[in-house]
Motif scaffolding. Sequence first.
Motif, PDB file in Angstrom:
ATOM      1  N   SER A 122       0.759  -1.137  -0.038  1.00  0.00           N
ATOM      2  CA  SER A 122       1.752  -2.146  -0.414  1.00  0.00           C
ATOM      3  C   SER A 122       2.439  -1.778  -1.719  1.00  0.00           C
ATOM      4  CB  SER A 122       1.094  -3.523  -0.527  1.00  0.00           C
ATOM      5  OG  SER A 122       0.217  -3.596  -1.633  1.00  0.00           O
ATOM      6  N   ARG A 123       1.687  -1.184  -2.681  1.00  0.00           N
ATOM      7  CA  ARG A 123       2.303  -0.741  -3.945  1.00  0.00           C
ATOM      8  C   ARG A 123       3.318   0.362  -3.681  1.00  0.00           C
ATOM      9  NH1 ARG A 123       1.829  -4.998  -6.323  1.00  0.00           N
ATOM     10  NH2 ARG A 123       1.332  -5.590  -4.222  1.00  0.00           N
ATOM     11  N   GLN A 124       2.984   1.246  -2.772  1.00  0.00           N
ATOM     12  CA  GLN A 124       3.900   2.342  -2.449  1.00  0.00           C
ATOM     13  C   GLN A 124       5.188   1.817  -1.821  1.00  0.00           C
ATOM     14  OE1 GLN A 124       1.445   4.779   0.099  1.00  0.00           O
ATOM     15  NE2 GLN A 124       0.299   5.673  -1.610  1.00  0.00           N
ATOM     16  N   TRP A 125       5.052   0.819  -0.954  1.00  0.00           N
ATOM     17  CA  TRP A 125       6.238   0.250  -0.316  1.00  0.00           C
ATOM     18  C   TRP A 125       7.099  -0.508  -1.322  1.00  0.00           C
ATOM     19  CZ3 TRP A 125       9.016   1.149   3.751  1.00  0.00           C
ATOM     20  CH2 TRP A 125       8.451   1.785   4.852  1.00  0.00           C
ATOM     21  N   LEU A 126       6.482  -1.209  -2.254  1.00  0.00           N
ATOM     22  CA  LEU A 126       7.266  -1.891  -3.279  1.00  0.00           C
ATOM     23  C   LEU A 126       8.082  -0.900  -4.097  1.00  0.00           C
ATOM     24  CD1 LEU A 126       4.920  -4.713  -4.660  1.00  0.00           C
ATOM     25  CD2 LEU A 126       7.039  -4.999  -3.383  1.00  0.00           C
TER      26      LEU A 126
END
Length: 470
Positions: free
Chosen positions: A228-232
């Motif tokens: 999720s951090r990577q997608w943000l």
Amino acid sequence: MGQVITFYSYKGGVGRTMALANIATLLVQWGHKVLLVDWDLEAPGLEFYFQDFINVQAVTQQRGLVDLLVDAERDPDDSFSSAAVNWQDMVVEIAVPDARERIHLITAGRRDQSGSYFDRVTQLDWASFYEKKGGFLIERLRSEWKKNYDYVLVDSRTGITDIGGICTIQLPDVLVLLFTSTEQSLKGIVEVASKANAARRELPFDRYSLNCLPVPSRFDSNEEFTISRQWLQRFAEALKDIYDDWLPRSIDRRQFLEVTKIPYSSYFSFGEKLPVIEQGTTDPTGLGYAYENIATILSDKFESVEELLSNRDGLVAEQLPPTSQARIFIAHSSTDKALVLDLYDRLKEAGYRPWLDYKDLLPGQSLPQEIEKAIDHSDVILVCLSSRSMESFDHGYVTEELKIVLNKYAERPRKELHLVPIRFDDFSVPNFDQAEYGVNLRHIQWMDYWVEGSFKQLIRVIEWTTRENQ
């Protein structure tokens, strides 16, 4: 004049209609007049989100948008002046809990067992419609809706379609772009935002620049934290051009995405629900809280988005209708008449009860007596001065009204009456003789009314004062 806000998604299944319905509910609870238009003609059903408050079966039997458009296309009168384009008769009123106003809804159209609805949708020839100056009908509808409502929320078709073009190019003042954590969804809304802004420049109608609000939806940061951090981060990079149009450079895009993303909820993924009612808006991990963040940005018209990170609850509170009907006495000099009249009108529109001699003093009444009477019944005193009005002070002339007001304030217990000195422009506050005026205004914090956001701050002070006095 209201705003038209289109909710768009490049792909389906992102929760676009659910977001629109919940944000509409918040806006009417905040005292706004809201119209919903179901422009997703191929997949209608916005009314199902309000099935607890209306008879859905009866609502779907009423004429709606597609009926208006088809009848207008067939109308020989190119001016579209006939009863066929009377949208007011199509409005469905919806009363939701804790709302001063009712939601108004124009459904996609009449749907019965015969299947005629979808026949009418497929028969609608957009090329013919625009050849008959259908664009001017859309413009007429847009203009009338904006005059009658604070917010018009349009539920748009997904993908690249003729209907999507109307909803993303001609109609909106704001485009809310919902997307999920897929490259198709993300790149799709970026492309649509770019094309919409370019196409608007070719319209034969005047338009301001289009603000686009990207909203990551169905975002699950609990199960796969690292991903999720990577997608943000991916979102922050891909959306840079969109954010550059309105997001202050001091705000980190990734941080802003954190407060505008809509979390995934397995419970609310079943059926058509309104979490802002069922769940409320106080849980920072909940859908209601997320919808409230987005509604706040729209209600605040993108003006103080930085406060969503630094003062979220305060910014939300500013969108709420006044909870009191505070009585406000406005003390002033006649040299500032235009400024105080504007302040009086704004306070009146906000739901308060201001008192101003120009407005409330009747012929034959005694000014000193009516001032004292008005102050006795007031919750707040506003002492309004400017550099021009202070010129008379510098020469030894101060209105009798100001002396009466300040001495009257000095007599009342502080808990019963609050005083706010207001500067209309920049000047040095003189030293008021406390023996003569009852209070030295140098010892009280002034409000600089010329500063952006000062009226919102004043509302906050009035509301705080009223709660303290209860």
